[in-house]
Design an enzyme around this catalytic site. Structure first.
Site, PDB file in Angstrom:
ATOM      1  N   HIS A   1       0.872  -1.182   0.000  1.00 35.53           N
ATOM      2  CA  HIS A   1       0.000   0.000   0.000  1.00 35.53           C
ATOM      3  C   HIS A   1       0.914   1.239   0.000  1.00 35.53           C
ATOM      4  O   HIS A   1       1.773   1.376  -0.877  1.00 35.53           O
ATOM      5  CB  HIS A   1      -0.924  -0.105   1.228  1.00 35.53           C
TER       6      HIS A   1
ATOM      7  N   HIS B   1      -2.342  -2.272  -9.634  1.00 31.24           N
ATOM      8  CA  HIS B   1      -3.386  -1.686  -8.799  1.00 31.24           C
ATOM      9  C   HIS B   1      -4.600  -2.604  -8.798  1.00 31.24           C
ATOM     10  O   HIS B   1      -4.936  -3.186  -9.823  1.00 31.24           O
ATOM     11  CB  HIS B   1      -3.781  -0.296  -9.336  1.00 31.24           C
TER      12      HIS B   1
ATOM     13  N   ASP C   1       2.583   5.829  -6.570  1.00 25.69           N
ATOM     14  CA  ASP C   1       3.825   5.762  -5.798  1.00 25.69           C
ATOM     15  C   ASP C   1       5.066   5.770  -6.698  1.00 25.69           C
ATOM     16  O   ASP C   1       6.152   6.129  -6.237  1.00 25.69           O
ATOM     17  CB  ASP C   1       3.835   4.498  -4.930  1.00 25.69           C
TER      18      ASP C   1
END
Ligand code: COA
Length: 381
Positions: A223, A262, A313
């Site tokens: 995460h 994802h 990210d």
């Protein structure tokens, strides 16, 4: 699938509740907060406006914004007791662990801990929004053996944060890139940390406990912790010439490549183009072009070989690195932002609550008898 029961491992594809906070549209790679496209918010709004929008459902009038900012600025200081605790943290502790403990301490300092009314939770939210950056920067400076820099209330939230960390305020482009990263990280529907916060809230526990749960979930590399792992990976690759071989080797070894994939998006993360644009700006300002070049090779190879796209990210990690942050601060920076989305969900859950309590499909031993002590002593099982 066991027997006739279909188990949705990882709750994949399961809709657990309604929300009006944000909408993730995988089919068009788009994302809205309270109905506004995230790209528009990045280009046309300040971080403070988005922090207001998230919990108030509407963008603020200039008067409401001024009041919100004044309140936030007034809450930036943390208590001497908390500062003393920060000084006592083990120097090797990860800043996500220290942050989780500090937020828990904020809860202990708050006499209204059991008051979950909207008015009080709104105030607790603004307190956390204001104090979390102070906690992160104080922990960072303490770890480095540097004198802690007190917050200033003549600066925006991001300017003040840079000043508390580094003792200086960078140029406008860096502040804008940082604000954009905060806006992009603010909210993303029922992701793991938000869901964890909602589960805790559903028991009618308090907002600090729900935020601590969110921090604990966000820390994991699958995460929020991925933004740190991305930079570790880029540094391990080191040079542009190594990138292609590195990624092909990693894929051959069936390694998970951090910053890719994802659960919801299948052909690209809506937030990536905007963050990439600002990461590129950081590269041209700081001379960090090689991080962008390595990233581009990884991205092209992942899409070609696996059809897996980068997530937020992936550009956020190197952008934060080029802004001068230590790698172990990246996920705490994510918390500085996601406190907004978590709180919006905590308020939504509180307003229409039913305890979250799913079922499990039992696959253990069939019911059996506990033997007597004598039987077990005799070696029977
Ligand atoms: N690198 C390599 N392979 C990956 C991958 C990655 N980053 N992400 C997914 N895959 C592979 C999976 O291993 C799986 O392969 P398999 O079918 O052979 O087992 C396949 O792609 C499908 O995975 P998926 O169902 O999409 O994953 P998930 O929804 O269970 O997990 C993530 C989603 C985000 C946890 C996962 O993509 C991941 O671990 N990414 C890296 C960590 C990361 O960047 N996290 C931040 C998310 S915003």
């Amino acid at each position: 699938m066991t027997g006739n029961i279909k188990v949705n491992k990882g709750l994949a594809g399961v809709i657990t509740d309604d929300t009006s906070v944000s909408k993730v549209m995988a089919e068009t790679n788009s994302l809205t907060y309270r109905g506004y496209a995230v790209q528009d918010l990045c280009e046309k709004c300040s971080w403070e406006e988005v922090a207001f929008l998230m919990v108030n459902e509407e963008l603020p009038s200039s008067k409401k914004l001024a009041d919100f900012i004044e309140k936030e600025k007034g809450y930036r200081n943390i208590s001497k007791d908390l500062l003393d605790i920060i000084h006592k943290f083990p120097k090797a502790a990860h800043p996500m662990d220290t942050l989780r403990t500090c937020v828990s301490y904020l809860g202990m300092e708050d006499k209204r801990i059991w008051d979950n009314s909207l008015v009080t939770n709104m105030d607790k939210y603004i307190q956390m929004l204001a104090k979390i950056p102070t906690i992160i920067s104080a922990t960072y400076r303490c770890k480095k053996g540097k004198k802690i820099i007190a917050p200033r209330n003549d600066l925006t939230a991001s300017e003040n944060f840079f000043n508390m960390c580094f003792g200086k305020i960078p140029g406008k482009e860096v502040i804008k890139a940082f604000d954009v990263s905060l806006i992009l990280y603010a909210e993303h529907s029922f992701n793991a940390s938000t869901f964890a916060s909602r589960v805790i809230t559903s028991t009618t526990s308090d907002i600090y406990s729900a935020i601590c749960g969110g921090i604990g979930a966000l820390k994991g590399p699958l995460h929020g912790g991925a933004n740190e792992q991305v930079m570790h990976m880029l540094k391990e690759i080191g040079e542009v010439k190594n990138a292609k071989k590195w990624i092909l080797d990693a894929l051959a070894k069936k390694k998970k490549i951090m910053g890719f994939g994802h659960r919801v998006y299948r052909s690209g993360d809506s937030r990536v183009p905007t963050m990439t644009k600002y990461a590129e700006k950081m590269a041209s300002i700081t001379g960090g072009e090689k991080w962008i070049q390595i990233s581009n090779i990884l991205k092209d190879t992942m899409i070609k070989e696996k059809n897996i796209y980068p997530n937020l990210d992936f550009p956020a990690g190197p952008a934060y690195y080029m802004m001068g942050f230590d790698i172990d601060m990246f996920t705490p920076l994510f918390v500085m932002s996601r406190i907004t989305g978590w709180t919006a969900h905590i308020m939504e859950q509180t307003a229409d609550n039913r305890i979250i309590r799913p079922l499990s499909d039992y696959i253990g031993s069939a019911q059996r008898k506990v033997l007597s002590i004598e039987e077990r002593k005799a070696g029977k099982v």
